[in-house]
Design an enzyme around this catalytic site. Sequence first.
Site, PDB file in Angstrom:
ATOM      1  N   SER A 136      48.679  16.119 -34.097  1.00  0.00           N
ATOM      2  CA  SER A 136      48.243  15.311 -32.961  1.00  0.00           C
ATOM      3  C   SER A 136      46.999  15.029 -32.849  1.00  0.00           C
ATOM      4  CB  SER A 136      48.856  15.972 -31.876  1.00  0.00           C
ATOM      5  OG  SER A 136      48.594  15.285 -30.674  1.00  0.00           O
ATOM      6  N   TYR A 149      48.849  23.610 -26.372  1.00  0.00           N
ATOM      7  CA  TYR A 149      49.541  22.288 -27.168  1.00  0.00           C
ATOM      8  C   TYR A 149      48.469  21.896 -28.248  1.00  0.00           C
ATOM      9  CZ  TYR A 149      51.645  18.086 -28.835  1.00  0.00           C
ATOM     10  OH  TYR A 149      52.037  17.103 -29.658  1.00  0.00           O
ATOM     11  N   LYS A 153      48.288  22.521 -32.452  1.00  0.00           N
ATOM     12  CA  LYS A 153      47.998  21.613 -33.308  1.00  0.00           C
ATOM     13  C   LYS A 153      46.543  21.563 -34.029  1.00  0.00           C
ATOM     14  CE  LYS A 153      51.695  19.369 -32.367  1.00  0.00           C
ATOM     15  NZ  LYS A 153      52.612  19.305 -33.410  1.00  0.00           N
TER      16      LYS A 153
END
Length: 241
Positions: A136, A149, A153
């Site tokens: 991401s 999160y 990533k």
Amino acid sequence: MAMQFDGKRALVTGAGKGFGRAIAKKLAECGAETFALSRTQADLDSLKLEVPTINILNVDLLDWDKTREEVSKIGHIDLLVNNAGVSKKSSFINTPKENIDMMFDVNFKGTFNVSQVIAKKMIDSGKGGSIVNLSSTMSEKALANGCVYSTTKSAVDMLTKCMALELGPHNIRVNAINPTVVWTDLTLQYKDELMPLLALTPMGRFPEIEDVVNAVVFLLSDQSGMISGECLRLDGGLGVH
Ligand code: NDP
């Protein structure tokens, strides 16, 4: 140019919804014998109805051992897309351990686990292969309430480079795609928090799912034959800031 994957066998994780579903459909359309892995049976059933040639696998990546067992049964895979991912936003101070475990277990350990099983088969067969991990733009950008999160990533980015280093001698390429916001079930729940990124995007729009599919297919294909260890931003220029 339309890609052809005739004679190739492909596995896509998180193929029930969003990017994964579109990627699995595209690979099947391009001639690959495609395996779609996800954990909601209704999604897999509807995918199978849409594209009867697709093979479906109900596996929850949270279960490390069962995942290894089920993925091992598939046989040789030439093209792997580690797409399954989850996001649960919370402030750094208030993030409970369960959220950290859940996001690392799916986003990072799920990618690690499936890749380990598949890469071993690629090495043993001597045929090589191509692996694409869904990372991401957030792997490089700190966004409020997204610390876990984003960190998963960042870990996927480094895993991509480490895998490229160790698997390259076996003719296995490993790359990541790092998209900005694309509207799917994952992001629609955070629309208000994510919309401000649009104003920072030079191209003035967010990508469509099709843009992600095209980039994944390119990195899987021989058209990108010398690209490995790359984390490719797909962000309309957001990353220039
Ligand atoms: P969606 O939420 O739309 O789809 C995710 C898919 O992964 C679902 O089918 C989901 O199944 C499956 N999945 C989740 N957890 C597991 C699990 N434990 N075992 C098996 N399957 C699982 O997400 P997107 O399509 O938006 O995202 C796909 C990937 O792209 C993710 O890795 C995400 O982090 C990344 N990404 C997405 C962006 C975006 O803007 N959408 C931007 C950048 C990266 P179920 O619904 O049954 O849980």
